[in-house]
Design an enzyme around this catalytic site. Structure first.
Site, PDB file in Angstrom:
ATOM      1  N   ASP A 428       0.773  -1.091   0.010  1.00 46.66           N
ATOM      2  CA  ASP A 428      -0.019   0.028  -0.035  1.00 46.66           C
ATOM      3  C   ASP A 428       0.893   1.225  -0.062  1.00 46.66           C
ATOM      4  O   ASP A 428       2.094   1.254   0.488  1.00 46.66           O
ATOM      5  CB  ASP A 428      -1.000  -0.169   1.230  1.00 46.66           C
ATOM      6  CG  ASP A 428      -0.146   0.391   2.641  1.00 46.66           C
ATOM      7  OD1 ASP A 428      -0.584   1.041   3.288  1.00 46.66           O
ATOM      8  OD2 ASP A 428       0.784  -0.877   2.823  1.00 46.66           O
ATOM      9  N   SER A 429       0.266   2.383  -0.673  1.00 46.90           N
ATOM     10  CA  SER A 429       1.139   3.632  -0.785  1.00 46.90           C
ATOM     11  C   SER A 429       2.669   3.287  -1.165  1.00 46.90           C
ATOM     12  O   SER A 429       2.748   2.987  -2.248  1.00 46.90           O
ATOM     13  CB  SER A 429       0.915   4.211   0.435  1.00 46.90           C
ATOM     14  OG  SER A 429       1.282   5.659   0.441  1.00 46.90           O
ATOM     15  N   ALA A 430       3.600   3.738  -0.459  1.00 49.12           N
ATOM     16  CA  ALA A 430       4.938   3.582  -0.663  1.00 49.12           C
ATOM     17  C   ALA A 430       5.180   2.040  -0.961  1.00 49.12           C
ATOM     18  O   ALA A 430       6.175   1.660  -1.865  1.00 49.12           O
ATOM     19  CB  ALA A 430       5.748   3.948   0.448  1.00 49.12           C
ATOM     20  N   HIS A 659      -7.012   8.222   1.606  1.00 44.08           N
ATOM     21  CA  HIS A 659      -5.633   7.317   1.283  1.00 44.08           C
ATOM     22  C   HIS A 659      -5.526   6.576   2.746  1.00 44.08           C
ATOM     23  O   HIS A 659      -5.743   7.271   3.717  1.00 44.08           O
ATOM     24  CB  HIS A 659      -4.599   8.297   0.906  1.00 44.08           C
ATOM     25  CG  HIS A 659      -3.240   7.900   0.831  1.00 44.08           C
ATOM     26  ND1 HIS A 659      -2.596   7.543  -0.509  1.00 44.08           N
ATOM     27  CD2 HIS A 659      -2.084   7.455   1.690  1.00 44.08           C
ATOM     28  CE1 HIS A 659      -1.537   6.901  -0.493  1.00 44.08           C
ATOM     29  NE2 HIS A 659      -1.121   6.827   0.863  1.00 44.08           N
TER      30      HIS A 659
END
Length: 710
Positions: A428-430, A659
């Site tokens: 997720d994300s990074a 997010h």
């Protein structure tokens, strides 16, 4: 949602409210408050008159920017939804005022403050819609971002830096998100600003927690103070504050609660891999091998840390060989200790997970809550990689460690309880960024790529390029641009701040050492809290280098000002707003360094900028993105790029969520369903479901630029 109906209902609600407030003074003894509300409703009508044609223009064309007809979602759509959501709140509040004004328990001043807060939010949203219209007119049809336009990036950063944002973190906090998440977001924001008061003070973790609890009361009672303080924190505090705050999720109390609330598992081991070279078979010819070196960037070879989670004990997971990799704080459970537990055979599937945290914070421990659930739902062992964090370990250290751990897992899958017949990378994300770049590195090294990728709200463009969804960083409590840019710069190596110890969980010995300071801080916190009830506008001495900014935003030639403002600033805006309109400006200006570092344009940092040669051969990529994510357009653009190349890709857009929704998976029905969508995509990888290779959308070919309305 029919925007014309919303605007019509808004105008009707405004007229009804004004009419109700214009009763004879002897019937409505509110005086100044009634005048404030009347002025407020007229200003809302004025903004609405200017906004309706802009919204009409955007709704006429925003479908051209979707991934496909079945996947409506892009920044233009989201901005319109956010605006309409704000208008619906104003309509609801207006109807309440018109129906209850004059009644015994009607709180006139409270309702006036509420409406003024939404007026400020509406003014700022009008500015964002104008910026979106500018983007629409300056970019080719179907493209959400001009990747090489430095001028657009410059005005985007300047507008963010100077615009007033506190209104979105006070009374209006979270209005755009699912109602079930608003209390959660309010808790997060109050916790953050309370923690900001104790940040930098030398005391135990217990002391900081106690003082934060005491100081949080005034932010509950005074939403305007909360918004102003949150704006100050998000714009000016350094990266180490964010690392410290985000790492609170690693504290014993929170992780203990997560473990109680999440699914119990039989295997939860922390592993440390020694930095020794590996030999893996070539994907093109398994009879040949290739060498994989351990990570060496910045400080040379070092161990790579991981966590193995499995709902059931499987073969290999209690072996002496695996025991040799276990860190001192954990040991695998011997089957002789659990004679009633039946050891399961090796699973044909293996999930390799890479956590998010902006490349600067958190570990697998922060993400255990949903990983435990996934292990049960999918029936597979999960290996989560604890890569080194920036700014101490900038690019490419994290990528090297994740790639090395991936290769080690392929070679030693029998120790992890799997045959690795099918392997899925999830992040997720990074972590989503690292999943994609690990696959790119595997392709360049000739190593087997996984059978699929599940990337939740991945960061695929680590530059400050403007896109419509990135305009949401001005109102997003979880991903403001000031914080996002600090993470980008830290990962690129531009963040050169000194290393400071992260906040620990505290102990009795630490409490003993800090007793005097703790009692002093508790006394000060209690005093400040009490004073805040007596005088909510009192500015508190926080013993910091950054002062608390004035609570009033600054209006420049603005007809939108909801109250008299006595401040003025000089601003050479790069944006030509309509005559007679300027957004509210903040005196708490942030300094954002535009990400011009060449490293951020490296395709292994920003995979959206990768060439077809680097992306060709990627496994099926499944992207799950929230509609209210500032990185939504990154996901849409990356999915479009893969589809245009003929690469298998899917995009799922979930509504009304922010997010980082995976970390909130157990807190609401909506986040739980979104996490379920991620699980379903992983399951499809393990089941080997075929993806059709996407073709380029004909609407993107030779299309002329539409006019979004004046």
């Amino acid at each position: 949602m029919d925007h014309k109906l919303v605007f019509s209902s808004l105008n009707e609600a405004c007229e009804d409210t004004i009419a109700a407030l214009c009763a004879p003074e002897e019937d409505l003894p509110y005086g100044e408050v009634a005048e404030r509300l009347t002025t407020c409703m007229r200003e809302i009508q004025r903004h609405a008159t200017a906004l309706e044609p802009i919204v009409t223009g955007l709704t006429n064309v925003y479908h051209l920017y979707d991934f496909d007809e079945e996947t409506p979602g892009n920044g233009y759509r989201t901005l319109v939804k956010v605006l309409l959501s704000c208008l619906l709140h104003i309509i609801h509040k207006g109807r309440y005022i018109s129906g209850n004004v004059g009644k015994a328990f009607f709180r006139a001043d409270h309702n006036a403050s509420e409406m003024e807060a939404y007026l400020s939010a509406l003014c700022q949203l009008r500015a964002l819609l104008h910026l979106a219209q500018t983007l629409l007119n300056d970019t080719p049809c179907g493209q959400l971002c001009k990747l090489q336009d430095a001028e657009l990036s410059r005005w985007f950063v300047q507008e963010y830096s100077s615009m007033h944002k506190a209104c979105f973190y006070g009374r209006c906090l979270g209005f755009q998100f699912s109602p079930s998440l608003r209390p959660v977001l309010q808790t997060v924001v109050i916790s953050m600003v309370s923690y900001g008061e104790t940040y930098g003070k030398q005391q135990s973790g217990i002391g900081k927690a106690a003082l934060s609890i005491l100081t949080s009361g005034k932010y509950v009672m005074d939403p305007e103070l909360r918004g102003a303080e949150f704006e100050r924190i998000t714009q000016n505090l350094d990266l180490h504050f964010w690392k410290s705050f985000w790492n609170l999720t690693e504290s014993g109390i929170i992780t203990g609660f997560n473990r109680i609330a999440s699914t119990p598992v039989q295997v939860n081991l922390t592993l440390s891999l020694p930095p020794v070279p590996l030999q893996l078979p070539l994907a093109s010819d398994p009879s040949l091998t290739t060498n994989v070196s351990p990570p060496i960037a910045h400080w040379g070879p070092g161990p790579v840390l991981m966590r193995l989670i499995s709902f059931e004990i499987r073969e290999g997971q209690d072996s002496e060989e695996l025991l040799s990799f276990c860190r001192t704080d954990t040991r695998p459970i011997s089957m002789s200790q659990l004679p009633w537990v039946q050891k399961q055979p090796l699973s044909p599937n293996l999930l390799i997970h890479i956590h998010g945290g902006g490349f600067v914070a958190q570990t697998s421990k922060s993400h255990e809550n949903y990983l435990r659930n996934w292990s049960k739902e999918l029936g597979v062992p999960i290996l989560s990689i604890d890569y080194s964090l920036s700014p101490e370990a900038p690019f490419p250290r994290a990528l090297e460690e994740c790639f090395y751990a991936y290769c080690w897992a392929l070679k030693n899958c029998h120790l992890l309880g799997s045959t690795a017949e099918r392997v899925c990378l999830a992040g997720d994300s990074a972590g989503g960024n690292l999943c994609i770049t690990v696959c790119m590195k595997a392709l360049t090294c000739g190593v087997r790529v996984p059978d699929g990728i599940m990337a939740a709200y991945p960061a695929t463009l680590l530059t400050t390029n403007a896109s419509p969804s990135r305009l949401l960083t001005s109102i997003d409590p979880l991903l403001p641009l000031g914080v996002l840019s600090k993470c980008m710069n830290a990962y690129s190596g531009m963040g050169s701040e000194a290393v400071v110890p992260s906040v620990g969980g505290g102990s009795f010995s630490a409490l003993t050492r800090d007793t005097a300071l703790l009692l002093s801080d508790l006394t000060q916190g209690a005093s400040n809290w009490i004073q805040s009830f007596l005088d909510p506008r009192r500015t508190i001495d926080r013993s910091r280098t950054q002062p608390l900014p004035p609570r009033d935003a600054v209006a420049i030639n603005s007809t939108a000002a909801s109250a008299p403002l006595n401040h003025s600033v000089h601003l050479d805006s790069l944006v030509a707003y309509p005559e007679g309109f300027q957004p509210l400006r903040s005196q708490c200006r942030s300094v954002i360094q535009i990400s011009s570092c060449p490293i951020l344009k490296n395709p292994f940092v920003s995979p959206l900028l990768a060439t077809e040669q680097l992306l060709k051969g990627l496994p099926p990529v499944h992207i799950v993105a929230p509609a209210l994510d500032a990185l939504l357009d990154d996901s849409v653009m990356f999915a479009k790029k893969l589809r245009a190349m003929g690469q298998p890709v899917t995009l799922t857009v979930v509504e009304e969520l922010p997010h980082g929704f995976l970390s909130l998976a157990q807190l609401s029905k909506e986040t739980e369903e979104a996490a379920g969508a991620c699980v379903q995509k992983i399951r499809e990888v393990f089941q080997g479901q075929h993806l059709n290779h996407g073709l380029q959308n004909p609407l993107e070919q030779e299309e002329t630029q539409p006019n979004a309305g004046q």
